[in-house]
Design an enzyme around this catalytic site. Structure first.
Site, PDB file in Angstrom:
ATOM      1  N   CYS A  54      -4.947  -1.404   6.699  1.00 41.57           N
ATOM      2  CA  CYS A  54      -5.136  -1.773   8.102  1.00 41.57           C
ATOM      3  C   CYS A  54      -6.378  -1.070   8.636  1.00 41.57           C
ATOM      4  O   CYS A  54      -6.656  -1.097   9.816  1.00 41.57           O
ATOM      5  CB  CYS A  54      -3.901  -1.454   8.925  1.00 41.57           C
ATOM      6  SG  CYS A  54      -3.449   0.274   8.940  1.00 41.57           S
ATOM      7  N   HIS A  80      -6.400   2.720  13.235  1.00 44.73           N
ATOM      8  CA  HIS A  80      -6.195   4.111  13.669  1.00 44.73           C
ATOM      9  C   HIS A  80      -7.409   4.636  14.431  1.00 44.73           C
ATOM     10  O   HIS A  80      -7.287   5.577  15.207  1.00 44.73           O
ATOM     11  CB  HIS A  80      -5.858   4.998  12.471  1.00 44.73           C
ATOM     12  CG  HIS A  80      -4.588   4.571  11.811  1.00 44.73           C
ATOM     13  ND1 HIS A  80      -3.347   4.821  12.357  1.00 44.73           N
ATOM     14  CD2 HIS A  80      -4.355   3.851  10.689  1.00 44.73           C
ATOM     15  CE1 HIS A  80      -2.413   4.297  11.579  1.00 44.73           C
ATOM     16  NE2 HIS A  80      -2.997   3.690  10.564  1.00 44.73           N
ATOM     17  N   CYS A 138       0.004   4.464   5.723  1.00 50.86           N
ATOM     18  CA  CYS A 138       0.095   4.593   7.172  1.00 50.86           C
ATOM     19  C   CYS A 138       1.323   5.387   7.576  1.00 50.86           C
ATOM     20  O   CYS A 138       1.273   6.269   8.424  1.00 50.86           O
ATOM     21  CB  CYS A 138       0.206   3.215   7.807  1.00 50.86           C
ATOM     22  SG  CYS A 138      -1.374   2.485   8.154  1.00 50.86           S
ATOM     23  N   CYS A 189       3.353  -0.599   4.519  1.00 50.02           N
ATOM     24  CA  CYS A 189       2.193   0.237   4.224  1.00 50.02           C
ATOM     25  C   CYS A 189       2.623   1.683   4.319  1.00 50.02           C
ATOM     26  O   CYS A 189       2.785   2.226   5.403  1.00 50.02           O
ATOM     27  CB  CYS A 189       1.036  -0.021   5.154  1.00 50.02           C
ATOM     28  SG  CYS A 189      -0.295   1.130   4.770  1.00 50.02           S
ATOM     29  N   CYS A 210      -5.429   4.995   6.505  1.00 50.82           N
ATOM     30  CA  CYS A 210      -5.175   3.805   5.699  1.00 50.82           C
ATOM     31  C   CYS A 210      -6.453   3.005   5.484  1.00 50.82           C
ATOM     32  O   CYS A 210      -7.315   2.964   6.356  1.00 50.82           O
ATOM     33  CB  CYS A 210      -4.147   2.931   6.407  1.00 50.82           C
ATOM     34  SG  CYS A 210      -3.623   1.512   5.431  1.00 50.82           S
ATOM     35  N   ARG A 239       0.761  -4.578  11.345  1.00 47.63           N
ATOM     36  CA  ARG A 239       2.177  -4.365  11.034  1.00 47.63           C
ATOM     37  C   ARG A 239       3.005  -3.969  12.237  1.00 47.63           C
ATOM     38  O   ARG A 239       4.199  -3.735  12.121  1.00 47.63           O
ATOM     39  CB  ARG A 239       2.316  -3.337   9.913  1.00 47.63           C
ATOM     40  CG  ARG A 239       1.933  -3.917   8.582  1.00 47.63           C
ATOM     41  CD  ARG A 239       1.502  -2.889   7.560  1.00 47.63           C
ATOM     42  NE  ARG A 239       0.744  -3.563   6.522  1.00 47.63           N
ATOM     43  CZ  ARG A 239      -0.517  -3.997   6.690  1.00 47.63           C
ATOM     44  NH1 ARG A 239      -1.170  -3.778   7.822  1.00 47.63           N
ATOM     45  NH2 ARG A 239      -1.113  -4.661   5.727  1.00 47.63           N
ATOM     46  N   GLU A 248       0.865  -1.177   0.000  1.00 52.29           N
ATOM     47  CA  GLU A 248       0.000   0.000   0.000  1.00 52.29           C
ATOM     48  C   GLU A 248       0.907   1.235   0.000  1.00 52.29           C
ATOM     49  O   GLU A 248       1.805   1.353   0.830  1.00 52.29           O
ATOM     50  CB  GLU A 248      -0.899  -0.048   1.243  1.00 52.29           C
ATOM     51  CG  GLU A 248      -1.470   1.272   1.713  1.00 52.29           C
ATOM     52  CD  GLU A 248      -2.260   2.012   0.670  1.00 52.29           C
ATOM     53  OE1 GLU A 248      -3.053   1.386  -0.045  1.00 52.29           O
ATOM     54  OE2 GLU A 248      -2.074   3.249   0.575  1.00 52.29           O
ATOM     55  N   SER A 258       4.706   1.123  10.095  1.00 58.00           N
ATOM     56  CA  SER A 258       5.590   1.186   8.923  1.00 58.00           C
ATOM     57  C   SER A 258       6.542   2.374   8.994  1.00 58.00           C
ATOM     58  O   SER A 258       7.529   2.419   8.261  1.00 58.00           O
ATOM     59  CB  SER A 258       4.796   1.202   7.615  1.00 58.00           C
ATOM     60  OG  SER A 258       4.182  -0.055   7.406  1.00 58.00           O
TER      61      SER A 258
HETATM   62 NI1  NFE Z   1      -1.729   0.989   6.462  1.00 60.68          NI
HETATM   63 FE1  NFE Z   1      -0.896   0.107   9.315  1.00 60.68          FE
HETATM   64  C1  NFE Z   1      -0.895  -1.491  10.043  1.00 60.68           C
HETATM   65  C2  NFE Z   1      -0.958   0.947  10.867  1.00 60.68           C
HETATM   66  S1  NFE Z   1       1.079   0.583   9.135  1.00 60.68           S
HETATM   67  S2  NFE Z   1      -1.281  -0.719   7.319  1.00 60.68           S
HETATM   68  O1  NFE Z   1      -0.935  -2.575  10.394  1.00 60.68           O
HETATM   69  O2  NFE Z   1      -1.011   1.441  11.824  1.00 60.68           O
HETATM   70  O3  NFE Z   1       2.253   0.054   9.182  1.00 60.68           O
END
Ligand code: NFE
Ligand code: MG
Length: 568
Positions: free
Chosen positions: A63, A67, A550, A547, A60, A480, A13, A503
């Site tokens: 995932c 958030h 993110c 990702c 994102c 992640r 992503e 990430s």
């Molecule tokens: Ni956009 Fe995420 C996850 C977050 S980032 S995927 O899992 O937080 O690394």
């Protein structure tokens, strides 16, 4: 010495660029760059903290809701809000099912084709594939006829000349080592996983109204009212039956397809148990406690750190020791030192070359990612960090899962510190998570049956009950890795908001001391057989499941500035 550039890295992503210095067929140095700026942290300023999660989860769509969890937790911590048990259960079910779906998608759809040669599957003998399938799993789709059918489907795609979802692979690359029959098995499961994940994630529709970005979060709990007999209540007896079935199916898919595939493919690439290690430092915030994020003693994934791959010691985490450096990132700070996220700053300033460019100026600033550090150290986060910290902490389920895998592979714990270790750790934690989903559904069912239906605590809903100034943070173990949101509330509005994301920890650039980030360190000494087809680089980078959406956290292609609402 040539500089090899992989840009964009695909099957991820967002926009990631890897530059690798090559020396005698191996990577002698590497740089990881996020090439797109986003700005959700800036968009959040001035808004009502109770709605922060709605915006933050747009960081994102891969995932998706992680958030939202970190965001509501940050506001709950700032305002001192206790959340009812049912809300923790529903959050665990939403987040845990996200983790299971995300990991299955990662293995089959984002990563498997680094190891599995789709073209070679056409040469397989379906009867032999059937034998292999039946020797590693009880999964019912394992007949010769079934695998013949899959082979026909793949042949149809290849013959059409439009490779569709199999386009742009390095088919025929010498680093592919699987026998044709195992390639066919994996391709079959690629297609099965595609169908399964679409079905399974209806659990988010049941508990969150939709996917991606479920809509049922609240600061103080969840909006999923519970009533066993009410047909329009979100959680009633029928819904429990629906969720229970999905969760059972997930456990089966993980235990009969995903995990056996990983365990069957890994030994055929044993070189990759000693490649791609990286930092050897692991950080896990921990999560999934019965009593929520403050109930650290009951965490499914224990909180802690392992340093220098020494699994005899687990270090505690002091939230004050987290900082973000911008020495090599396209930002400006009001003063030069790395900043704690509670006083973090997001002031984008691009100073890199004008596109199109050949090479980034890696001695200066070269990424839109900041460089998070713990006590000044770069660390890896994610499934491997969770399994290593859990193993070193003696968490019985994690210990049993890791020891079982090591025994099956006839290997020592040191193999964990590798590209394949990362892939295996992800599969093991998916199985652990799938089992817990079942437990949480039953707890929710029991609470519902016993009339224990509180799911929202309204004590602090009215902003007139808030102090004029408050700050807090919310942590979550996202698929992640370690995710943190820090919030400062002033005059009932968001004054500052900072997200430090998995990430960003893993894909971030060097810091002011020149220390490499996790991706950068993991690529050192990677052999690359054919610089025009850098499959080996993809193997290690993909093992982290990047990702970048993110990590850099609304893009305006015209580069316009937004007028931000004022705080207060
Ligand atoms: Ni956009 Fe995420 C996850 C977050 S980032 S995927 O899992 O937080 O690394
Ligand atoms: Mg950030």
């Amino acid at each position: 010495m040539a500089r090899l550039v992989v840009d964009p890295v695909n099957r991820i992503e967002g926009h990631l660029r890897i530059e690798a210095q090559m020396d005698a067929g191996k990577v002698s140095d590497a740089w990881s760059a996020g090439t797109m700026f986003r700005g959700i942290e800036m968009i959040l300023r001035g808004r009502d903290p109770r709605e922060a999660w709605i915006w933050a989860q747009r960081i994102c769509g891969v995932c998706t809701m992680v958030h939202a969890i970190a965001s509501v937790r940050s506001v709950e911590s700032a305002l001192g809000i206790e959340v009812p048990e049912n809300a923790h259960l529903v959050r665990h079910l939403i987040a845990g099912s996200q983790m299971v779906q995300d990991h299955v998608i990662h293995f089959y759809h984002l990563h498997a084709l680094d190891w599995v040669d789709v073209a070679a599957a056409l040469k397989a003998d379906p009867a032999k594939t059937s034998q292999i399938a039946q020797s590693i799993s009880d999964y019912e789709k394992s007949s010769t006829t079934y695998f013949k059918g899959i082979q026909q489907r793949v042949k149809g795609v290849v013959d059409s000349g439009q490779l569709s979802l199999f386009a742009s692979g390095y088919w025929g690359h010498p680093a592919y080592k699987l026998p044709p029959e195992v390639n066919l098995l994996a391709v079959a499961h690629y297609l099965e996983a595609l169908a399964w994940q679409k079905d399974f994630i209806r659990i988010h529709a049941a508990l969150g109204g939709k996917n991606p970005h479920p809509q049922t979060f609240l600061v103080g709990g969840m909006s999923t009212a519970m009533d066993p007999n009410e047909p329009f209540a979100v959680i009633n007896s029928d819904q429990i039956v629906f969720i229970r079935d999905l969760v059972k199916g997930a456990k089966k898919f993980v235990e009969q397809v995903y995990l056996p595939d990983v365990m069957a493919i890994a030994p055929m690439y044993s070189d990759w148990f000693s490649r791609g290690e990286g930092l050897g430092n692991f950080l896990c915030y921990g999560d999934y406690g019965a009593g929520g994020p403050n109930d650290t003693g009951s965490f499914l994934f224990p909180r802690g750190m392992v340093l220098n791959r020494d699994i005899t010691k687990v270090y505690p985490i002091d939230p004050a020791k987290i900082t973000e450096s911008i020495a090599h990132s396209w930002y400006e700070y009001s003063s030069p030192e790395p900043k704690h996220p509670s006083v973090g700053e997001t002031n984008p300033k691009y100073t890199g070359p004008k596109p199109p460019y050949q090479q980034l100026d890696v001695d200066k600033k070269y990424s839109w990612l900041k460089a998070p550090r713990y006590d000044g150290k770069p660390v890896e986060v994610g499934p491997l960090a969770r399994m290593v910290v859990g193993y070193a902490s003696g968490q019985p389920e994690i210990k049993a899962a890791v020891d079982g895998a090591l025994k099956a592979l006839n290997a020592q714990p040191s193999v964990l510190f590798s590209t394949l270790g990362r892939i295996a750790a992800r599969a093991l934690e998916t199985q652990i998570m799938a089992r817990h989903l079942e437990t949480w559904v039953e707890q929710l069912a029991s609470n519902l049956a016993h009339g224990k239906v509180a799911i929202f605590n309204p004590a602090r809903w009215d902003p007139s009950t808030w102090p004029d100034h408050a700050s807090g943070y919310g942590w979550h173990e996202a698929p992640r890795g370690a995710l943190g949101h820090w919030i400062e509330i002033q005059g009932r509005a968001i004054k500052n908001y900072q997200a430090v994301v998995p990430s960003t920890w893993n894909a971030g650039p060097r810091d002011e001391q020149g220390q490499r980030g996790a991706y950068e360190a993991s690529l050192l000494n990677t052999p690359v057989a054919d610089p025009d087809r850098p499959l080996e680089i993809l193997r290690t980078v993909h093992s982290f499941d990047p990702c970048l959406a993110c990590a850099v956290h609304v893009i305006d292609a015209k580069g316009r500035r937004y007028t931000l609402p004022k705080a207060g």
